[in-house]
Design a protein around this motif. Sequence first.
Motif, PDB file in Angstrom:
ATOM      1  N   CYS A 105       6.158 -13.581   7.553  1.00 42.62           N
ATOM      2  CA  CYS A 105       6.268 -12.122   7.493  1.00 42.62           C
ATOM      3  C   CYS A 105       5.919 -11.587   6.108  1.00 42.62           C
ATOM      4  O   CYS A 105       5.356 -10.489   5.990  1.00 42.62           O
ATOM      5  CB  CYS A 105       7.666 -11.675   7.910  1.00 42.62           C
ATOM      6  SG  CYS A 105       8.037 -12.018   9.644  1.00 42.62           S
ATOM      7  N   GLY A 108       2.451 -10.842   5.830  1.00 45.11           N
ATOM      8  CA  GLY A 108       1.959  -9.738   6.645  1.00 45.11           C
ATOM      9  C   GLY A 108       2.044  -9.969   8.140  1.00 45.11           C
ATOM     10  O   GLY A 108       1.690  -9.081   8.923  1.00 45.11           O
ATOM     11  N   THR A 110       3.936 -11.040  11.956  1.00 39.44           N
ATOM     12  CA  THR A 110       5.164 -10.723  12.703  1.00 39.44           C
ATOM     13  C   THR A 110       5.514 -11.913  13.589  1.00 39.44           C
ATOM     14  O   THR A 110       4.647 -12.723  13.932  1.00 39.44           O
ATOM     15  CB  THR A 110       4.992  -9.468  13.578  1.00 39.44           C
ATOM     16  OG1 THR A 110       3.951  -9.709  14.538  1.00 39.44           O
ATOM     17  CG2 THR A 110       4.633  -8.265  12.717  1.00 39.44           C
ATOM     18  N   PRO A 137       7.345  -7.404   8.877  1.00 37.01           N
ATOM     19  CA  PRO A 137       7.373  -7.179   7.428  1.00 37.01           C
ATOM     20  C   PRO A 137       7.693  -5.720   7.096  1.00 37.01           C
ATOM     21  O   PRO A 137       7.369  -4.810   7.845  1.00 37.01           O
ATOM     22  CB  PRO A 137       5.946  -7.561   6.998  1.00 37.01           C
ATOM     23  CG  PRO A 137       5.121  -7.349   8.214  1.00 37.01           C
ATOM     24  CD  PRO A 137       5.990  -7.655   9.389  1.00 37.01           C
ATOM     25  N   PRO A 139       6.968  -3.041   4.084  1.00 32.34           N
ATOM     26  CA  PRO A 139       6.175  -2.881   2.861  1.00 32.34           C
ATOM     27  C   PRO A 139       7.008  -2.298   1.724  1.00 32.34           C
ATOM     28  O   PRO A 139       7.893  -1.458   1.936  1.00 32.34           O
ATOM     29  CB  PRO A 139       5.068  -1.918   3.290  1.00 32.34           C
ATOM     30  CG  PRO A 139       5.651  -1.157   4.435  1.00 32.34           C
ATOM     31  CD  PRO A 139       6.570  -2.095   5.141  1.00 32.34           C
ATOM     32  N   GLN A 143       2.897  -1.065  -0.911  1.00 28.85           N
ATOM     33  CA  GLN A 143       2.373  -1.403   0.417  1.00 28.85           C
ATOM     34  C   GLN A 143       2.226  -2.897   0.664  1.00 28.85           C
ATOM     35  O   GLN A 143       1.807  -3.298   1.747  1.00 28.85           O
ATOM     36  CB  GLN A 143       1.025  -0.699   0.678  1.00 28.85           C
ATOM     37  CG  GLN A 143       1.091   0.806   0.645  1.00 28.85           C
ATOM     38  CD  GLN A 143       2.163   1.339   1.595  1.00 28.85           C
ATOM     39  OE1 GLN A 143       2.156   0.993   2.765  1.00 28.85           O
ATOM     40  NE2 GLN A 143       3.077   2.163   1.073  1.00 28.85           N
ATOM     41  N   SER A 144       2.584  -3.727  -0.282  1.00 34.18           N
ATOM     42  CA  SER A 144       2.601  -5.169  -0.013  1.00 34.18           C
ATOM     43  C   SER A 144       3.947  -5.523   0.602  1.00 34.18           C
ATOM     44  O   SER A 144       4.956  -4.866   0.310  1.00 34.18           O
ATOM     45  CB  SER A 144       2.383  -5.953  -1.314  1.00 34.18           C
ATOM     46  OG  SER A 144       3.463  -5.734  -2.196  1.00 34.18           O
ATOM     47  N   PRO A 145       3.976  -6.556   1.475  1.00 31.97           N
ATOM     48  CA  PRO A 145       5.261  -6.905   2.116  1.00 31.97           C
ATOM     49  C   PRO A 145       6.318  -7.267   1.078  1.00 31.97           C
ATOM     50  O   PRO A 145       6.122  -8.159   0.268  1.00 31.97           O
ATOM     51  CB  PRO A 145       4.904  -8.103   2.996  1.00 31.97           C
ATOM     52  CG  PRO A 145       3.429  -7.966   3.248  1.00 31.97           C
ATOM     53  CD  PRO A 145       2.859  -7.373   2.002  1.00 31.97           C
TER      54      PRO A 145
END
Length: 703
Positions: A105, A108, A110, A137, A139, A143-145
Motif C-alpha cells: 500500500c 500505491g 490496494t 493507501p 496520500p 500526494q505520495s502514500p
Amino acid sequence: MQFLSQNHGCPGWGGEMAGRIRSFDWSQTELGAIEHWSASLRSAVQVLLASPLPMVMLWGRQGFMIYNDAYAEFAGGRHPYLLGCAVELGWPEVAEFNRHVLDVCLAGGTLSYRSKELVLLRNGKPEDVWMDLYYSPVPDDDQSPGGVLAIVVETTELVLTERARQEAERSYRAVNERIQLALSAGPLLGSFVWDIQNDTLSGDERFSRTFNYPPDTPLDALPVEIARQNIHPDDLEEVNRRVELTLRTGTPYNAEYRVRRLGGDYLWVLASGRCEFDTLGRPLRFPGVLIDINERKAAEASLLKFTRDLEQRVAEEVHARLTAEEQLRQSQKLEAIGGLTGGVAHDFNNLLQVIAGNLHLLARHEPHNANVQRRVSASIEAVERGAKLSSQLLAFARRQPLSPAVYNPRRIFDGLGELLQRALGETIQIEVTLPAEPWCIHVDRNQLENALLNLAINARDAMCGEGTIGLIGENIVLDESSCAGKDIPAGDYVRLSVIDRGAGMPPDVLDHVFEPFFTTKTDGQGTGLGLSMVFGFVKQSGGHIEITSDVGEGTRAQMYFPRSRQPETGEEAPHSPLLTGGQETILVVEDNEEVRSASVELLEQSGYRTLTAANADAAMALLLEGASVDLIFTDVVMPGLIKSSDLAAWARVQTPPMPILFTSGHTRDIISRNHQLSPDTHLLSKPYGPDALITMVRTVLGS
C-alpha cells in the motif's frame, strides 16, 4: 489542533478514541506532535473516527496505529496498548502479513481479502479467526502514500455458521438418498408422509393395508388416529417419545414396534423417517417408510432361548462395571486431592524462595562469621528438604514440568541397575526380565528412574530387606475392556512391573496407597509421598498404574506407558563449558516483592545490571518504551492483562529474538502442554539458590 477538539462543532467527534488520540504523546513517534500533523493525516483520522466500522490507520513505514472505537472493541485486551504502537509490535503473530500490507500500500497498491483466515493470540492462546480486510493507501500532503487505511470486519461467526449450514445440507441429502434406497428394498410395507401443520397422513396402498384402513379410505387423507390405534399399547409410549424427539431436535426417526393385523396377531415393523422444517425452524413434513422386521424379531427370540447363561454374563458385566466405577471414583478423589496439594505446593515454593534467597544473601554478607555460616547452612538444608517435599506434592498433583524423550526400556534398566543395587543393599537380589525387542516409550527418564527406585525400595521394605525383587518389562496390547476404569485408550503399551514376595497389603490399605501422606511405616521412616509421586508422574505421562497385593503372598506394582513409534532419543552430548560473562542487563518480572528483591540482589552481586517490573504489563511498557535488555527473567503466574506467555511470544519475534527464562512454583499449563516443556522453553523451578540461578542465566544467554 482543532480537528479533534470537542468544541469543533462537527457531529460524530465524541467517543473514547477521540479523547485518547488527543491526550497521547505523539512526539515520541515518527508522526511528531499532534499540532504538526499534515492536513491529509488529519482528514483521514476524521474519516476514521466517524466510521461505525472497525478502522485503523497505519502511518509511516512502521505503521504506527491510530484507530476508532469499533477497532478498540475488536482489539480486546490489547487496547489501549496498540495506540501509537508499530503494527508489527502490536500484532507480532501476524507481523509478516502486516509487513506485506505496508509494502504494497505504501507503494500505491490496494489489498482486499474476503473471510481471510488468520491465527491470533486471544486470552493467551492461538485462535483461528476469519476477517474481511480492506487496505488502501492514504496520500500525504505531497500526494505520495503516507499511510494505510484499513477496514477490519471479523466474519468468524458467519464463516462457522455457513460451514454448519453446508454440513446440514449434506446430511439432509444423504438422508433423502437413504430413504430412496429404502423405498426400492424388498421387505417394504409402504411409505407415508405426515403433514404436521394440518395433522393429516398420506401413504401408499401397502401402508394402508398394514394399518388396516378401510379399502375406500382416500390414500391422501388417512386418519392419523386409526394408525395410532393399531400400534401395540406397550409400544405406543416409546413411539410417541421418538416422534417428539425428532420434531424437537431433527434427529432421524427410527422406531421398532408391533402393528395389529386383521387376525388379531401382531407384526413387527421398523418405521424410519425424517422431519422437514421451514426457514423459521418449525416442523412441516414427516416422510418415512415402513419395513417388515418380523422374521428378524423371530430369529432374535429363538436366539434368546439358546442363551441359557445370559444371567451369568449379565452378572459379569455388572461386576466389571462396578469395578470400573470404583476405579473412576478413586481416580476422581485423587484428582481432587491433587488439585489442593498442587496449589499448596505452589504457594509453599514462593515462601521457600523468599527464605532461601535471603539465607544465601546473609551467608554472602557474613562470609567470615562461622556461627552465621553454620546456622545458615542448617537452614538451607531445611529449605532443600521442604523443596523436595513440595516437588513430591507437585508430582502427585501432575504439575511438575517434564522433559520427556523416547527411550528403550532396556536402556533405562541397564543404566539403573547399579543405582538400585546400591540403594537396596547386598541382601536383595534383582531379576530383570525384558522381551527380545522392547517397544519404546516417551517419558522423562529421571522421573521414571525415580518411580522405579521408589517402588523397589517399598518392595525391599515389604520383604524386611531380604529376598528377590522382579523388574519386568512387557509389550502388551490393551483392548477396550482391559482399559475400562483406567482412563487410557485401547492400544499398544509397555508394562513395567516391580514384584516382591513380601508381607502384602490388605484391601483396606490397598485402597489408600496413592493418597499423599498415607503410610504404614513407623514415624520417621517415610513421608507417605513416594507412591503419590509415582501415581502423578505415570498419569501425567499418559499412562496408568495399578497395584495388586495379597497378604502373605506379595505385591505387584504395574505401570502402563503408551508405546512410542518415534525413533529412540540418542545419548546427550556432553555440555560445553558455560560462557563467561555477567555484564548483561536482565529484566526481572516478579509480582512478589520479597522474591523480586532477593533475586535482583543475587544477580547484581554476580555483576549483572537489572531492571524490574511487578507484572508483564509493566514489563511490556518498559520494553515498548525502548528499554534495552539481554534477558527477561519472569515468573509464570502474575496478575495483569498480559500473560507471561504473551510476553514471551512478543520477545521471540523481535530481531534478534530476546531470550526468556521462566521461574515458577509450578507451570499451570501456561508455558507447557500437560506440563511437558518444549525444547526452547527454559524454566528455573522455585525455590532456587544463587548457583542454580546464575548457571541457568548463563545457559540461556549462551544458547
